[in-house]
Design a protein around this motif. Sequence first.
Motif, mmCIF file in Angstrom:
data_model
loop_
_atom_site.group_PDB
_atom_site.id
_atom_site.type_symbol
_atom_site.label_atom_id
_atom_site.label_comp_id
_atom_site.label_asym_id
_atom_site.label_seq_id
_atom_site.Cartn_x
_atom_site.Cartn_y
_atom_site.Cartn_z
ATOM 1 N N GLY A 60 0.550 45.697 32.127
ATOM 2 C CA GLY A 60 1.785 46.365 32.503
ATOM 3 C C GLY A 60 1.690 47.150 33.794
ATOM 4 N N ASN A 61 0.496 47.306 34.328
ATOM 5 C CA ASN A 61 0.300 48.068 35.556
ATOM 6 C C ASN A 61 0.684 47.193 36.752
ATOM 7 O OD1 ASN A 61 -0.515 49.738 37.582
ATOM 8 N ND2 ASN A 61 -2.583 50.060 36.774
ATOM 9 N N GLN A 62 1.767 47.549 37.410
ATOM 10 C CA GLN A 62 2.253 46.743 38.531
ATOM 11 C C GLN A 62 1.339 46.826 39.751
ATOM 12 O OE1 GLN A 62 4.972 44.630 38.899
ATOM 13 N NE2 GLN A 62 4.931 44.731 36.666
ATOM 14 N N ALA A 63 0.534 47.869 39.842
ATOM 15 C CA ALA A 63 -0.399 47.947 40.962
ATOM 16 C C ALA A 63 -1.523 46.924 40.811
ATOM 17 C CB ALA A 63 -0.981 49.357 41.056
ATOM 18 N N LEU A 64 -1.917 46.642 39.575
ATOM 19 C CA LEU A 64 -2.970 45.652 39.337
ATOM 20 C C LEU A 64 -2.440 44.226 39.342
ATOM 21 C CD1 LEU A 64 -5.077 47.242 36.463
ATOM 22 C CD2 LEU A 64 -5.747 46.920 38.830
ATOM 23 N N LEU A 65 -1.379 44.001 38.600
ATOM 24 C CA LEU A 65 -0.812 42.663 38.451
ATOM 25 C C LEU A 65 0.680 42.696 38.793
ATOM 26 C CD1 LEU A 65 -2.525 41.858 35.061
ATOM 27 C CD2 LEU A 65 -3.181 40.971 37.280
ATOM 28 N N PRO A 66 1.008 42.714 40.088
ATOM 29 C CA PRO A 66 2.423 42.788 40.444
ATOM 30 C C PRO A 66 3.161 41.517 40.051
ATOM 31 C CG PRO A 66 1.087 42.414 42.382
ATOM 32 C CD PRO A 66 0.141 42.637 41.253
ATOM 33 N N SER A 67 4.414 41.687 39.643
ATOM 34 C CA SER A 67 5.223 40.536 39.264
ATOM 35 C C SER A 67 6.663 40.765 39.699
ATOM 36 C CB SER A 67 5.170 40.312 37.746
ATOM 37 O OG SER A 67 5.704 41.425 37.076
ATOM 38 N N ASP A 68 7.298 39.698 40.050
ATOM 39 C CA ASP A 68 8.711 39.761 40.418
ATOM 40 C C ASP A 68 9.557 39.665 39.154
ATOM 41 O OD1 ASP A 68 8.102 39.897 43.112
ATOM 42 O OD2 ASP A 68 8.008 37.710 43.291
ATOM 43 N N MET A 76 16.754 41.031 30.224
ATOM 44 C CA MET A 76 15.790 42.115 30.106
ATOM 45 C C MET A 76 16.384 43.451 30.556
ATOM 46 S SD MET A 76 13.480 40.590 28.653
ATOM 47 C CE MET A 76 11.925 41.379 28.649
ATOM 48 N N ALA A 77 17.261 43.419 31.554
ATOM 49 C CA ALA A 77 17.901 44.657 32.004
ATOM 50 C C ALA A 77 18.762 45.237 30.886
ATOM 51 C CB ALA A 77 18.730 44.385 33.247
ATOM 52 N N VAL A 78 19.461 44.385 30.166
ATOM 53 C CA VAL A 78 20.273 44.861 29.045
ATOM 54 C C VAL A 78 19.376 45.315 27.900
ATOM 55 C CG1 VAL A 78 21.911 44.119 27.279
ATOM 56 C CG2 VAL A 78 22.251 43.440 29.662
ATOM 57 N N LEU A 79 18.336 44.568 27.629
ATOM 58 C CA LEU A 79 17.445 44.882 26.520
ATOM 59 C C LEU A 79 16.722 46.216 26.733
ATOM 60 C CD1 LEU A 79 16.193 43.864 23.842
ATOM 61 C CD2 LEU A 79 14.385 42.852 25.221
ATOM 62 N N PHE A 80 16.196 46.455 27.921
ATOM 63 C CA PHE A 80 15.434 47.668 28.197
ATOM 64 C C PHE A 80 16.257 48.764 28.861
ATOM 65 C CE2 PHE A 80 11.915 44.500 28.186
ATOM 66 C CZ PHE A 80 11.296 44.972 27.050
ATOM 67 N N GLY A 81 17.439 48.435 29.312
ATOM 68 C CA GLY A 81 18.290 49.430 29.944
ATOM 69 C C GLY A 81 17.809 49.845 31.327
ATOM 70 N N VAL A 82 17.149 48.939 32.040
ATOM 71 C CA VAL A 82 16.624 49.233 33.380
ATOM 72 C C VAL A 82 17.190 48.198 34.339
ATOM 73 C CG1 VAL A 82 14.557 49.421 34.803
ATOM 74 C CG2 VAL A 82 14.497 50.175 32.440
ATOM 75 N N SER A 83 17.910 48.679 35.340
ATOM 76 C CA SER A 83 18.447 47.752 36.331
ATOM 77 C C SER A 83 17.375 47.421 37.365
ATOM 78 C CB SER A 83 19.664 48.372 37.026
ATOM 79 O OG SER A 83 19.253 49.485 37.785
ATOM 80 N N GLU A 84 17.648 46.416 38.170
ATOM 81 C CA GLU A 84 16.687 46.024 39.198
ATOM 82 C C GLU A 84 16.523 47.130 40.240
ATOM 83 O OE1 GLU A 84 15.701 42.269 42.160
ATOM 84 O OE2 GLU A 84 17.563 42.271 41.019
ATOM 85 N N ASP A 85 17.609 47.823 40.573
ATOM 86 C CA ASP A 85 17.521 48.922 41.538
ATOM 87 C C ASP A 85 16.658 50.058 40.994
ATOM 88 O OD1 ASP A 85 19.163 47.524 43.280
ATOM 89 O OD2 ASP A 85 20.989 48.405 42.412
ATOM 90 N N ARG A 86 16.835 50.391 39.726
ATOM 91 C CA ARG A 86 16.032 51.455 39.103
ATOM 92 C C ARG A 86 14.565 51.048 39.059
ATOM 93 N NH1 ARG A 86 14.217 56.155 38.236
ATOM 94 N NH2 ARG A 86 13.648 56.662 36.119
ATOM 95 N N TYR A 87 14.315 49.796 38.745
ATOM 96 C CA TYR A 87 12.945 49.271 38.706
ATOM 97 C C TYR A 87 12.290 49.407 40.080
ATOM 98 C CZ TYR A 87 9.211 45.828 38.700
ATOM 99 O OH TYR A 87 7.999 45.201 38.847
ATOM 100 N N LEU A 88 12.994 48.999 41.121
ATOM 101 C CA LEU A 88 12.430 49.078 42.471
ATOM 102 C C LEU A 88 12.207 50.524 42.890
ATOM 103 C CD1 LEU A 88 14.459 46.241 44.205
ATOM 104 C CD2 LEU A 88 12.054 46.195 43.475
ATOM 105 N N ALA A 89 13.100 51.434 42.469
ATOM 106 C CA ALA A 89 12.923 52.848 42.802
ATOM 107 C C ALA A 89 11.702 53.438 42.120
ATOM 108 C CB ALA A 89 14.168 53.634 42.400
ATOM 109 N N VAL A 90 11.456 53.048 40.887
ATOM 110 C CA VAL A 90 10.282 53.536 40.170
ATOM 111 C C VAL A 90 9.012 52.966 40.767
ATOM 112 C CG1 VAL A 90 9.072 53.436 37.946
ATOM 113 C CG2 VAL A 90 11.499 53.982 38.022
ATOM 114 N N MET A 91 9.030 51.703 41.184
ATOM 115 C CA MET A 91 7.844 51.055 41.702
ATOM 116 C C MET A 91 7.473 51.522 43.101
ATOM 117 S SD MET A 91 6.292 49.063 39.674
ATOM 118 C CE MET A 91 6.465 50.155 38.339
ATOM 119 N N GLU A 92 8.388 52.163 43.813
ATOM 120 C CA GLU A 92 8.068 52.639 45.164
ATOM 121 C C GLU A 92 7.341 53.886 45.094
ATOM 122 O OE1 GLU A 92 11.716 52.972 47.272
ATOM 123 O OE2 GLU A 92 11.822 50.845 47.634
#
Length: 92
Positions: A60-68, A76-92
């Motif tokens: 699950g560590n995006q620094a080790l195994l990054p995935s698009d 998945m956005a509906v299931l976890f409640g995380v949009s792509e914009d929120r995901y990108l903001a967290v990953m930055e």
Amino acid sequence: PLLYWVAAVHCLIAYWLDKWSLLRGCSRPPAYNAAVIRMSAHMLPVAALLHTCVAAWTFGNQALLPSDWSPMKHFMAVLFGVSEDRYLAVME
């Protein structure tokens, strides 16, 4: 031609040293009783849980195994409640 003799002597010495260490250094292992087996059986679920936690953290560590985002990103956005914009903001 000289290295053939050096290699032959090395193989001969290595053979006899390995044979000596095997026959002199190795012995019959101690007999284990049922308590050791019982303790191992009780520790196995804890080890499996720790293994699962470390594997989930590692994969699950995006620094080790990054995935698009996958093709199922909307599901998945509906299931976890995380949009792509929120995901990108967290990953930055």
